[in-house]
Scaffold this motif. Sequence first.
Motif, mmCIF file in Angstrom:
data_model
loop_
_atom_site.group_PDB
_atom_site.id
_atom_site.type_symbol
_atom_site.label_atom_id
_atom_site.label_comp_id
_atom_site.label_asym_id
_atom_site.label_seq_id
_atom_site.Cartn_x
_atom_site.Cartn_y
_atom_site.Cartn_z
ATOM 1 N N GLN A 1 -5.547 3.363 46.523
ATOM 2 C CA GLN A 1 -6.603 2.682 45.778
ATOM 3 C C GLN A 1 -6.157 2.324 44.365
ATOM 4 N N GLU A 2 -5.218 3.100 43.807
ATOM 5 C CA GLU A 2 -4.732 2.858 42.452
ATOM 6 C C GLU A 2 -3.955 1.557 42.347
ATOM 7 N N TRP A 3 -3.047 1.310 43.334
ATOM 8 C CA TRP A 3 -2.171 0.155 43.197
ATOM 9 C C TRP A 3 -2.559 -1.035 44.051
ATOM 10 N N ALA A 4 -3.360 -0.843 45.099
ATOM 11 C CA ALA A 4 -3.672 -1.939 46.021
ATOM 12 C C ALA A 4 -4.342 -3.135 45.350
ATOM 13 N N PRO A 5 -5.371 -2.948 44.510
ATOM 14 C CA PRO A 5 -6.000 -4.127 43.897
ATOM 15 C C PRO A 5 -5.070 -4.868 42.954
ATOM 16 N N LEU A 6 -4.224 -4.149 42.239
ATOM 17 C CA LEU A 6 -3.277 -4.792 41.331
ATOM 18 C C LEU A 6 -2.194 -5.520 42.111
ATOM 19 N N SER A 7 -1.777 -4.941 43.243
ATOM 20 C CA SER A 7 -0.794 -5.607 44.093
ATOM 21 C C SER A 7 -1.376 -6.898 44.660
ATOM 22 N N ALA A 8 -2.656 -6.862 45.041
ATOM 23 C CA ALA A 8 -3.305 -8.056 45.589
ATOM 24 C C ALA A 8 -3.385 -9.163 44.535
ATOM 25 N N ILE A 9 -3.672 -8.780 43.294
ATOM 26 C CA ILE A 9 -3.732 -9.765 42.206
ATOM 27 C C ILE A 9 -2.352 -10.355 41.954
ATOM 28 N N ASP A 10 -1.337 -9.493 41.970
ATOM 29 C CA ASP A 10 0.026 -9.970 41.767
ATOM 30 C C ASP A 10 0.405 -11.000 42.833
ATOM 31 N N GLN A 11 0.076 -10.707 44.086
ATOM 32 C CA GLN A 11 0.386 -11.640 45.170
ATOM 33 C C GLN A 11 -0.401 -12.937 45.015
ATOM 34 N N GLU A 12 -1.658 -12.814 44.615
ATOM 35 C CA GLU A 12 -2.488 -14.006 44.409
ATOM 36 C C GLU A 12 -1.889 -14.922 43.346
ATOM 37 N N MET A 13 -1.445 -14.335 42.248
ATOM 38 C CA MET A 13 -0.911 -15.132 41.152
ATOM 39 C C MET A 13 0.463 -15.713 41.490
ATOM 40 N N ARG A 14 1.240 -14.993 42.280
ATOM 41 C CA ARG A 14 2.543 -15.528 42.694
ATOM 42 C C ARG A 14 2.364 -16.715 43.634
ATOM 43 N N ALA A 15 1.278 -16.698 44.413
ATOM 44 C CA ALA A 15 1.001 -17.838 45.279
ATOM 45 C C ALA A 15 0.472 -19.023 44.474
ATOM 46 N N LYS A 16 -0.158 -18.739 43.370
ATOM 47 C CA LYS A 16 -0.774 -19.791 42.553
ATOM 48 C C LYS A 16 0.206 -20.429 41.587
ATOM 49 N N TYR A 17 1.091 -19.612 40.993
ATOM 50 C CA TYR A 17 1.998 -20.104 39.962
ATOM 51 C C TYR A 17 3.458 -20.002 40.433
ATOM 52 N N TYR B 1 4.212 1.928 19.823
ATOM 53 C CA TYR B 1 5.242 2.185 20.830
ATOM 54 C C TYR B 1 4.659 2.989 21.984
ATOM 55 N N ALA B 2 3.735 3.893 21.672
ATOM 56 C CA ALA B 2 3.114 4.684 22.727
ATOM 57 C C ALA B 2 2.348 3.786 23.688
ATOM 58 N N VAL B 3 1.629 2.794 23.138
ATOM 59 C CA VAL B 3 0.913 1.841 23.980
ATOM 60 C C VAL B 3 1.885 1.103 24.877
ATOM 61 N N SER B 4 2.989 0.638 24.284
ATOM 62 C CA SER B 4 3.971 -0.132 25.059
ATOM 63 C C SER B 4 4.613 0.700 26.144
ATOM 64 N N ALA B 5 4.978 1.938 25.821
ATOM 65 C CA ALA B 5 5.668 2.785 26.786
ATOM 66 C C ALA B 5 4.777 3.068 27.993
ATOM 67 N N LEU B 6 3.482 3.337 27.725
ATOM 68 C CA LEU B 6 2.566 3.613 28.820
ATOM 69 C C LEU B 6 2.394 2.385 29.701
ATOM 70 N N THR B 7 2.250 1.229 29.072
ATOM 71 C CA THR B 7 2.062 0.003 29.841
ATOM 72 C C THR B 7 3.279 -0.302 30.682
ATOM 73 N N ALA B 8 4.462 -0.160 30.099
ATOM 74 C CA ALA B 8 5.691 -0.447 30.844
ATOM 75 C C ALA B 8 5.818 0.476 32.044
ATOM 76 N N ALA B 9 5.427 1.722 31.858
ATOM 77 C CA ALA B 9 5.572 2.689 32.943
ATOM 78 C C ALA B 9 4.725 2.316 34.151
ATOM 79 N N VAL B 10 3.521 1.786 33.915
ATOM 80 C CA VAL B 10 2.651 1.466 35.038
ATOM 81 C C VAL B 10 2.903 0.083 35.595
ATOM 82 N N LEU B 11 3.637 -0.760 34.887
ATOM 83 C CA LEU B 11 3.873 -2.117 35.366
ATOM 84 C C LEU B 11 5.135 -2.250 36.188
ATOM 85 N N ILE B 12 6.082 -1.324 36.045
ATOM 86 C CA ILE B 12 7.321 -1.421 36.806
ATOM 87 C C ILE B 12 7.085 -0.820 38.188
#
Length: 378
Positions: free
Chosen positions: A308-324, A10-21
């Motif tokens: 720098q923390e969120w920019a690369p992940l945001s770019a990947i998210d946009q890339e994948m939304r354009a692809k799928y 649950y600790a793994v899940s909670a941490l992941t959810a916190a950074v993904l929202i």
Amino acid sequence: MESNTMKSLYAVSALTAAVLIAVPVCLSAEPAPATAAAQPAAASRPAASQPASEIVLVRVGPTVITQEDFNREASQVDPRRLQSGKASIMHALVGQRLLQLYLDEHPELVDESKLEAMVQDVLKKEGVETREELLAKLRAQGVPDKLDYYLNKARLMVGRAEIRRRAARSEEELKKIFDKDPSAFNGTARFVCQIRISRYPWETPEQVRAKREKAERIREDLVSGRRSWEECLVESDCPSRMTGGELGYVHRHLEQPDVVGEAAFRLDVGEISEVLEDRRAFYIIKVTKKHKGGQPFEQAKVRMRLWQEWAPLSAIDQEMRAKYEIVGVREPELPPLPASMPESATAPAPRSAQVKPPAQVRQPATAPARAAVPQPKR
């Protein structure tokens, strides 16, 4: 009582959810989705006997997000917050799925040895030696699929950390970026007001199209003079409509979503933007004031590290939304309440009760004297 295994997982899940929202652009609160009676149904209600694993909520490329996926995430949320948190859970699930697809395409980003180390740590804490023994314990607890579920969460966490590590830049590199365009990071800001039409992952293409058309009509009314900003503002579903749609001072590259920050710096004072769109909403913005920042690099680099923390992940998210393609199918059903909790506990508050004005207009990074920045009317 929960086992150590479940506590660790649950600790793994909670941490992941916190950074993904992601942080919503509406600074006061993300609008809760309308009740089922207030918006058109995305699809017919599933039969009561239909397994949750077969009820598709959203299609993400070649994969689907099901009611079962939603229920797993919802099980970790206070039931009293599920109605207002439903959209955030679904946004996070779509983001996770896109990241999973990206990591499938780039397996080198996931260090399997780190995942195995996490498994070994759980095995040690549980007093077992193999995954088979651990699975046997989970079956006895009635949750045989929990290990795979949370290991997938751990895989996302490892992948995200590696993406950030590879995108990290030295202080010298950050200084070059700063010197090339200081206004992007030195506190230069625009005071922005918005009209927001929220969108939700489960909405069908028809529903999304209707919302875009609504936003386009609002903008046309504004630029043609048929309606004033105040008259159009009543159609915004963000609580900021109570204070003129004020978001406060917005900076480039330091806002979520970046589409609003970028657009704000292209506008003159009083100019109405085009209809802007991201995964959470359609926006119409206007700039009412400009603020010229003056932070030196030594101060600005703190904000640059956050970028720098969120920019690369945001770019990947946009890339994948354009692809799928992401296609909504139906709104998730809320899981049954615990027997000890009344149904009213998760009922959405009346619209008027949901709307609360922001506590204070945000200041720019290098703010002028407080008296120069008007406060929202109470």
